[in-house]
Design a protein around this motif. Structure first.
Motif, PDB file in Angstrom:
ATOM      1  N   CYS A 173       0.841  -1.205   0.000  1.00 60.05           N
ATOM      2  CA  CYS A 173       0.000   0.000   0.000  1.00 60.05           C
ATOM      3  C   CYS A 173       0.871   1.248   0.000  1.00 60.05           C
ATOM      4  O   CYS A 173       1.649   1.474   0.920  1.00 60.05           O
TER       5      CYS A 173
ATOM      6  N   CYS B  93      -7.446   5.200   1.778  1.00 63.48           N
ATOM      7  CA  CYS B  93      -7.566   4.188   0.724  1.00 63.48           C
ATOM      8  C   CYS B  93      -8.104   4.852  -0.527  1.00 63.48           C
ATOM      9  O   CYS B  93      -9.097   5.561  -0.468  1.00 63.48           O
ATOM     10  N   THR B  94      -7.427   4.630  -1.651  1.00 66.11           N
ATOM     11  CA  THR B  94      -7.913   5.182  -2.913  1.00 66.11           C
ATOM     12  C   THR B  94      -8.597   4.100  -3.748  1.00 66.11           C
ATOM     13  O   THR B  94      -8.887   4.312  -4.913  1.00 66.11           O
TER      14      THR B  94
ATOM     15  N   CYS C 298      -7.319   1.508  -4.968  1.00 67.71           N
ATOM     16  CA  CYS C 298      -6.475   1.229  -6.124  1.00 67.71           C
ATOM     17  C   CYS C 298      -6.300  -0.272  -6.327  1.00 67.71           C
ATOM     18  O   CYS C 298      -5.772  -0.714  -7.343  1.00 67.71           O
ATOM     19  N   ASN C 299      -6.727  -1.071  -5.351  1.00 71.71           N
ATOM     20  CA  ASN C 299      -6.712  -2.531  -5.441  1.00 71.71           C
ATOM     21  C   ASN C 299      -5.320  -3.153  -5.550  1.00 71.71           C
ATOM     22  O   ASN C 299      -5.182  -4.306  -5.954  1.00 71.71           O
TER      23      ASN C 299
ATOM     24  N   CYS D  96      -3.183  -3.804  -3.043  1.00 71.84           N
ATOM     25  CA  CYS D  96      -2.936  -4.741  -1.949  1.00 71.84           C
ATOM     26  C   CYS D  96      -3.530  -6.117  -2.244  1.00 71.84           C
ATOM     27  O   CYS D  96      -2.993  -7.129  -1.811  1.00 71.84           O
TER      28      CYS D  96
ATOM     29  N   GLY E 152      -9.217  -3.068  -1.238  1.00 69.48           N
ATOM     30  CA  GLY E 152      -9.803  -1.970  -2.008  1.00 69.48           C
ATOM     31  C   GLY E 152     -11.284  -2.215  -2.298  1.00 69.48           C
ATOM     32  O   GLY E 152     -12.104  -1.304  -2.201  1.00 69.48           O
TER      33      GLY E 152
HETATM   34  S1  SF4 Z   1      -6.646  -0.441  -2.207  1.00 71.02           S
HETATM   35 FE1  SF4 Z   1      -5.151  -1.295  -0.788  1.00 71.02          FE
HETATM   36  S2  SF4 Z   1      -3.178  -0.590  -1.567  1.00 71.02           S
HETATM   37 FE2  SF4 Z   1      -4.740   0.703  -2.524  1.00 71.02          FE
HETATM   38  S3  SF4 Z   1      -4.899   2.455  -1.159  1.00 71.02           S
HETATM   39 FE3  SF4 Z   1      -6.454   0.977  -0.500  1.00 71.02          FE
HETATM   40  S4  SF4 Z   1      -5.472  -0.170   1.132  1.00 71.02           S
HETATM   41 FE4  SF4 Z   1      -3.826   0.865  -0.001  1.00 71.02          FE
END
Ligand code: SF4
Ligand code: HEM
Ligand code: SF4
Ligand code: SF4
Lengths: 225, 465
Positions: free
Chosen positions: B73, B121-122, B124-125, B127, B138
């Motif tokens: 992340c 958390c964006t 972004c998937n 992780c 995500g």
């Molecule tokens: S999807 Fe996962 S890697 Fe992406 S920002 Fe959220 S927690 Fe972090």
């Protein structure tokens, strides 16, 4: 005690574990929803199947994925523990004698040298996982009491099994303890995080289907796990 | 049940509603009211029981608490590796906790969840690709956002954004007339340079129906003209719909699933009305995600596919270059170090990693294209995804989040970043503003337009000038 543990309790533990996990497996897949999960599982079975198999298979290979490769020490610890944790209970000669007696079938067996090695490797791997849990802040923050319980529950059958194997002190005591803790583990599987032994395949298959169907698989791009 | 006049559980369905909320500068009163917004715990728990099924429940349960997702992340990395930024922790301490307490949580807790869901958390998937169990945090944050939205705990800008889609079927107050007028007007501007260029609105059975991002209409109309120029030179039989032209979805960032459905159905209706062979969307990541990848599910399409084949701009452009429909003048290729931003929304989430690279091979002088590391589906989010760019309340966190992309770009040594995604483009602009590393950034269209090798018959005739 010994008779009860190797008799009714043995059958019960095995039944609870296997039936429990069959039910959980069934419930898992029944609970998948194409619309809520936003994955058209049924519409594209072939793409889904390929994605699922690929995602499971890649992750079962040591260093088979980016994820494993970026954390080599963890990977070694994980596989040294897990290869033993899966192979020793199933393929140990002693266990298969019991299986043959009780259930009338058995698996191929491994030599005692291999079994010793895998068991010690498993213990070493497990100790490393414990150390990691104690020292790394990013793992510590995730750790709760149950995690320690599970680690202990996993450790005991190995420790008692090895003590019996090397006849440290009272063999009978270690053997009974080994059977008891092994059965406790079987009981715990469907009801705890240990359910991952089976649900790992379900969860990985699901994400594999997601990538295989929706996130690129049908565009011809295989996910580089 | 105490609900604020501005901050409440009701979605915004009217233009007046939007104006009223917008008048509350930066959402001052809105966030003040949020502190007293009551949580409808019964509704929350009922919703969870109806919608949180085996996938997410199993993820939460079998998580090994192993922390292997931590390093994946980028927000964990840029925030001094704070343990509270570990993906598994973030989701277990929010969604996991709500479920554990069977929905019995208070406003303070929900505000905390809002902060985690939109500033830590964006979606972004990334992780999800690093977890041995295949746990995609995500996705779970996307789900949590839906629960929070339903209860009224959503950042001010996104409440407005979702309202825009409900009222205008666009992410901003751009009407269908605005869209058509702007497009036609922009194309007229280029009639002299490109004789014969037109934009036909609502043409039936065209090869391509083009859809856009409302920001282009409002703030970057040049982009519309560039799209028209490229279709024109490539000799495409294309059209735009007068209704259903907006591909983006702030409602997806907000977790307003009903608005997501309304928005995407407007585009699908255009497809069904005009029957194009294909839809091509503009250079936007989340727009493609919303309309092409997730949209079919909101609209209830069982095959998970839009009514007609729908592709991202990079796919169309790569194809046009490959087929020779567009030719690049080798003299005009980029002759400086240049790098490429992979948008999570169509690279990690639809595997389109090769298209943009193929384009780069045509438009960049060999030897000048430098990859970021990591790249392709392992690329990091630009720092502004999932709505992060637009939320004033979390500006400081967003600016910190930009550091990862800044460092990745610096490592390439490139001074030009190609970003075929509106959100990424914005984030990279903001990172230059914030950190001044001396870079330029661009969409593909303006670059390609400038280096076209235009066939004689499409060039303006001397005596016309
Ligand atoms: S999807 Fe996962 S890697 Fe992406 S920002 Fe959220 S927690 Fe972090
Ligand atoms: C095919 C079977 C199995 C698979 C695929 C599997 C997979 C996994 C995975 C992916 C993890 C998370 C990573 C980690 O924490 O190391 C994990 C953790 C764990 N597994 Fe398994 N596992 C299997 C069998 C078993 C068995 C048989 C046991 C016990 C006897 C077991 C005990 C554990 C324990 C205790 C952990 C947590 C380790 C920790 O606390 O860090 N697993 N397993
Ligand atoms: S990597 Fe997966 S299993 Fe491990 S803590 Fe993260 S989410 Fe849980
Ligand atoms: S803005 Fe771009 S990089 Fe950031 S999350 Fe969205 S697609 Fe990914």
């Amino acid at each position: 005690m010994y008779a009860v543990l190797t008799g009714p309790v043995f059958y019960l533990a095995l039944a609870v574990c296997l039936i429990g996990m069959t039910v959980r497996f069934y419930l898992y897949f029944r609970g998948l929803s194409w619309q809520l999960d936003r994955v058209a599982y049924k519409a594209h079975p072939e793409a889904g199947f390929k994605g699922a198999v690929r995602s499971i298979y890649k992750w079962l290979i040591p260093f088979g994925t980016y994820g494993w490769r970026t954390q080599p020490i963890m990977t070694i610890a994980f596989f040294s523990f897990h290869i033993g944790a899966v192979a020793v209970p199933l393929f140990l000669a002693g266990h298969n004698v019991v299986l043959e007696q009780k259930l009338g079938f058995s698996f191929p067996t491994m030599g005692s040298g291999v079994a010793d090695f895998l068991s010690w490797a498993a213990i070493a791997g497990l100790l490393f996982l414990v150390l990691r849990r104690l020292t790394l802040p990013e793992v510590r923050i995730l750790t709760d009491k149950k995690d320690w319980g599970i680690l202990l529950l996993t450790f005991l059958p190995f420790a008692t099994g090895l003590a019996a194997r090397y006849q440290v002190g009272d063999y009978g005591f270690w053997l009974t303890s080994h059977i008891l803790t092994g059965e406790l583990l079987l009981f715990a599987i469907p009801f705890t995080k240990l359910s991952h032994i089976f649900l790992f395949f379900a969860s990985r298959a699901q994400l594999g289907m997601d990538f295989g169907i929706k996130r690129g698989g049908m565009k011809g791009t295989k996910m580089a796990w | 049940m105490p609900e604020g006049t501005l901050c409440n559980k009701q979605p915004i369905d009217t233009a007046e509603g939007i104006t009223t909320l917008l008048a509350d500068k930066s959402g001052k009163k809105y966030y003040e009211e949020m502190k007293h917004l009551e949580v409808d715990t019964d509704l929350l728990w009922k919703t969870i029981q109806n919608t949180c099924k085996s996938r997410i429940r199993t993820w939460l349960e079998i998580c090994a608490h192993c922390g292997m997702c931590a390093d994946s992340c980028f927000l964990y990395q840029v925030d001094g590796r704070k343990p509270t930024q570990v993906p598994a922790y973030k989701i277990q301490s929010t969604l996991g906790e709500i479920i554990k307490r069977k929905g019995k949580v208070d406003a303070d807790f929900m505000i905390h969840c809002m902060e985690v869901a939109w500033s830590q958390c964006t979606c972004c998937n990334r992780c999800g690709m690093y977890c041995p169990h295949g746990i995609d945090t995500g996705i779970m944050f996307g789900y949590l956002r839906g629960l929070l939205y339903q209860q009224g705990f959503v950042p001010w800008e996104l409440k407005i954004g979702a309202g825009m889609h409900r009222v205008y079927r666009a992410q901003m107050d751009v009407t269908d007339e605005d869209f058509v007028d702007t497009f036609e007007w922009m194309v007229e501007e280029y009639e002299e340079d490109f004789p014969g260029i037109t934009v036909e609105v609502d043409k039936e059975d065209a090869d391509i129906m083009y859809t856009v991002n409302a920001r282009e209409v409002k703030h970057y109309p040049e982009d519309l003209a560039e799209a028209a120029i490229l279709f024109h030179i490539a000799g495409e039989n294309w059209t735009v719909p007068s209704k259903g032209w907006e591909q983006t979805s702030l409602s997806m960032f907000a977790g307003d699933w009903a608005a997501c459905k309304m928005q995407v159905e407007s585009v699908y209706a255009a497809m069904e009305r005009l029957r194009p062979k294909r839809m091509v969307g503009t250079e936007c990541g989340h727009a493609h995600r919303a309309t092409v990848i997730e949209g079919p599910y909101w609209a209830g399409r069982k095959d998970g596919l839009p009514p007609v084949e729908s592709i991202h701009y990079v796919e169309w452009l790569a194809e046009a270059l490959r087929l020779g429909k567009l030719k690049i003048d080798p003299e005009k290729r980029i002759k400086q170090k240049v790098t490429l931003q992979d948008s999570c929304n169509y690279v990690r989430n639809q595997g389109l990693k090769n298209a943009a690279r193929e384009i780069m091979s045509y438009i960049v002088e060999p030897g000048y294209f430098v990859e970021m590391a990591p790249n392709k589906e392992h690329n990091y989010c630009c720092g502004g995804g999932g709505g992060f760019n637009g939320i004033g309340l979390y500006r400081a966190q967003r600016n910190q989040a930009l550091q990862k992309k800044r460092d990745q770009i610096l490592d390439t040594g490139a001074k030009l970043v190609v970003a075929p995604c509106h959100n990424c483009w914005d984030a990279i602009r903001d990172l230059e503003e914030e950190y001044e590393i001396g870079i330029e950034w661009s969409f593909l269209k303006p670059l390609v337009v400038q280096m076209l090798d235009i066939p004689e018959h499409l060039k303006p005739k001397e005596d016309d000038l």
